[in-house]
Structures are given as structure tokens and as C-alpha cells.
Design an enzyme around this catalytic site. Sequence first.
Site, PDB file in Angstrom:
ATOM      1  N   ARG A 181       0.823  -1.198   0.000  1.00  0.00           N
ATOM      2  CA  ARG A 181       0.000   0.000   0.000  1.00  0.00           C
ATOM      3  C   ARG A 181       0.861   1.254   0.000  1.00  0.00           C
ATOM      4  O   ARG A 181       0.523   2.256  -0.629  1.00  0.00           O
ATOM      5  CB  ARG A 181      -0.937   0.010   1.212  1.00  0.00           C
ATOM      6  CG  ARG A 181      -2.041   1.047   1.093  1.00  0.00           C
ATOM      7  CD  ARG A 181      -3.050   0.944   2.206  1.00  0.00           C
ATOM      8  NE  ARG A 181      -2.518   1.387   3.482  1.00  0.00           N
ATOM      9  CZ  ARG A 181      -3.268   1.563   4.574  1.00  0.00           C
ATOM     10  NH1 ARG A 181      -4.560   1.288   4.522  1.00  0.00           N
ATOM     11  NH2 ARG A 181      -2.724   1.975   5.695  1.00  0.00           N
ATOM     12  N   ARG A 243      -1.410 -15.489   6.474  1.00  0.00           N
ATOM     13  CA  ARG A 243      -2.490 -16.164   7.177  1.00  0.00           C
ATOM     14  C   ARG A 243      -3.333 -16.881   6.135  1.00  0.00           C
ATOM     15  O   ARG A 243      -3.464 -16.423   4.996  1.00  0.00           O
ATOM     16  CB  ARG A 243      -3.371 -15.177   7.959  1.00  0.00           C
ATOM     17  CG  ARG A 243      -2.727 -14.547   9.176  1.00  0.00           C
ATOM     18  CD  ARG A 243      -2.497 -15.569  10.284  1.00  0.00           C
ATOM     19  NE  ARG A 243      -2.042 -14.947  11.514  1.00  0.00           N
ATOM     20  CZ  ARG A 243      -0.763 -14.758  11.830  1.00  0.00           C
ATOM     21  NH1 ARG A 243       0.184 -15.124  10.984  1.00  0.00           N
ATOM     22  NH2 ARG A 243      -0.440 -14.199  12.992  1.00  0.00           N
ATOM     23  N   GLU A 272      -6.439 -24.308  10.957  1.00  0.00           N
ATOM     24  CA  GLU A 272      -5.187 -25.021  11.199  1.00  0.00           C
ATOM     25  C   GLU A 272      -5.363 -25.966  12.378  1.00  0.00           C
ATOM     26  O   GLU A 272      -5.686 -25.496  13.471  1.00  0.00           O
ATOM     27  CB  GLU A 272      -4.041 -24.042  11.470  1.00  0.00           C
ATOM     28  CG  GLU A 272      -3.691 -23.197  10.259  1.00  0.00           C
ATOM     29  CD  GLU A 272      -2.658 -22.123  10.546  1.00  0.00           C
ATOM     30  OE1 GLU A 272      -2.146 -21.527   9.589  1.00  0.00           O
ATOM     31  OE2 GLU A 272      -2.380 -21.862  11.743  1.00  0.00           O
ATOM     32  N   HIS A 291       2.410 -24.165  10.036  1.00  0.00           N
ATOM     33  CA  HIS A 291       2.575 -22.831  10.615  1.00  0.00           C
ATOM     34  C   HIS A 291       3.824 -22.788  11.513  1.00  0.00           C
ATOM     35  O   HIS A 291       3.742 -22.523  12.710  1.00  0.00           O
ATOM     36  CB  HIS A 291       1.338 -22.414  11.403  1.00  0.00           C
ATOM     37  CG  HIS A 291       1.194 -20.920  11.512  1.00  0.00           C
ATOM     38  ND1 HIS A 291      -0.020 -20.295  11.636  1.00  0.00           N
ATOM     39  CD2 HIS A 291       2.120 -19.924  11.517  1.00  0.00           C
ATOM     40  CE1 HIS A 291       0.156 -18.979  11.713  1.00  0.00           C
ATOM     41  NE2 HIS A 291       1.448 -18.732  11.641  1.00  0.00           N
TER      42      HIS A 291
END
Length: 332
Positions: A181, A243, A272, A291
Site C-alpha cells: 500500500r 495467514r 489449522e 505454521h
Amino acid sequence: MEEEKTWALVSELGGEFGYLEELSDILKQHFHLVSHRDLLRNPALYGPKIQVLLIWKYFPAAEPSLLRLLPSLKVVASGGVGIDHLDVPFINSLGVKVANTPGVVSNASADLAMGLLLASARKVLEGHQIAVDPKTINLPQSLMGVEVTGSTVGIVGMGEIGYKIAQRSKGFEMKILYHNRTRRCVADERAVGASYCRSLEELLRRSDFVVIAVRLTPATAGLIGHTELSLMKPTATLVNISRGQVVVQDALVEALQSGGIRAAALDVTHPEPLPRDHPLLSLPNVLITPHIGINTYDTARAIVQRMVANAVAAVKGRPVPNEVKLQGRSPC
């Protein structure tokens, strides 16, 4: 002295999902530790004493039902940089500070991103399975991967982790694109040879490897869906260390099954772990790790030490080094 230590709530100590002994020892130097299970067994005894909630791998979850048991709570100290599991405005409304541990997770996370990229590109897992298979008597010549050196990597989210991925990519002589951004300064871009893409669409069309390194926010949830995947090269690989909710998983399954993209390498999914019958688990062009982006001993120690520093500062009424303040935060 022992009696002067602050009481702190943790998920559990030891066991498969609790703190490693080495990490527990760091915490015990500063706190009386109460496990979540012991709190629930005797909330009247422990609840009023606890001033610190230490969250590791999302547990204990800072839900209203738990926070109501902790009237003396002063700080929620979470390990890791992500705060999508925390309702920061609600927690703050209780007069409780929130802290995370940015910076210390960046190297380990960037290392894993490159590990996933390389393992997928060169079919490392498939090669290992062939090498250890008792039925293997000849080595196949058909196990061909794709070249990493000289390829184009597109990094979505050029924060600290994204930038460290760019540094590592430069070592592989990759062409580096990024979308964020907010554009990085010219000096940062030149240091790694990165080119800014104003639109995500441009990055997706040009990249051989797309690496997702954004924070999960309302703006980034579902960021990569059917449309975005359709813009990627059929030879491209998607790497996600962000994520699971950032990628629309049904769309990803479809793209992988149809040949819309070559492969995916994921350290994160939603939920998860995935249900054992989820189609992602059976696709031959998917590599999934559970993860483990921050799972190194050095990083874990650094995270716990930072959690301690944040918690101790809050309890003593000092400025919290890594207090989470939502104003002005960018989703990337």
C-alpha cells in the site's frame, strides 16, 4: 524475591502444545505462572491475582469469557507480530494494554518463505519420498523442477518480513517485484533491486513465484481469490506465509486442480490444521507446513524475552516497548 513476582497466565507448560522447558524457565524468572487449565479449575483463587496474559501460538485465546475472570489484568503480551486473533479495541476498553513482538520473527519467517519456495520449485519433498521408498531401485530422470535463479518473484506485502524475503531473493539473482500500500523509499528498493508494482494485478501477471507476506486485516482477507489466481502464469507458484484467510482456499484448490497455476507452498491454512479430508491435503502440487514460520530456538527465545519485557513494563507502569496501537497501521 519469589513472593514479589507477578502472576501470569499461560496456555500450558510442557507437553506437546505447551512452552518448551527452556522457554518456561525464562518466564519463571519473572512470573508466577498459572496454566489455563488451573485457572478454569479455580478461577476464584487465581483470577484476581493474574496481571499478565501471555499468548503463545494464539493460546490462551483472549476471549471476553476469559478476560472477565481476570479483573487485575494489565497487559496481553502476544508472541509474534500478527494481531488478527486479538480484539485490540475491546481489550483496551478494559484498561488493558496489548503488545506483540515485531522484528524478532522476521528472519525466521523470511527463511521459511524461501525454504518453501525452493522446496516446491525443486520438488524436494517428492525427491525425499523417492529416495527413502523401499521400492526404489532406480532414480527417475523425470523428477524435474523449475529454475529459481533468474526467475521473477513477486512479494505481496513489503513490510519487514517482505523486505527480508527480498534480501534473500537477491542472493538467488531473482528479479524482485513488490506490491505494498505504501511504496518503500528509493534507497530500500535499490538495496535489493526491487521494482514497485502499483497494482497487485501487474505483479501477479509478471511473477514466477508470488509470495504473500501481508498482515491479516479486513482489507487483506480474501485478497487472493479466483480473479487474482486467474491472472497468474500457469507455471507460477503461490507461497503463503501470511495467514490462511488471505487466500480463498476453494479458489486455490480449483486453480491447482485445473492447472491455472503450477503449485502452492503454504505455511498457513484456514483452519489449522485443515480437516483431514480437505482437498488441499491430497493434491500432488501442494506443499504444506504446520505454521512453523517462527519455529526456531533462537527466534522462540527472542519472542519470549520480548514478551517478558513488554509485560514487565506494563505491570510497572512504564511505556510498553511494543504496545499495539492501531492508528495508522498499513495492511501490508
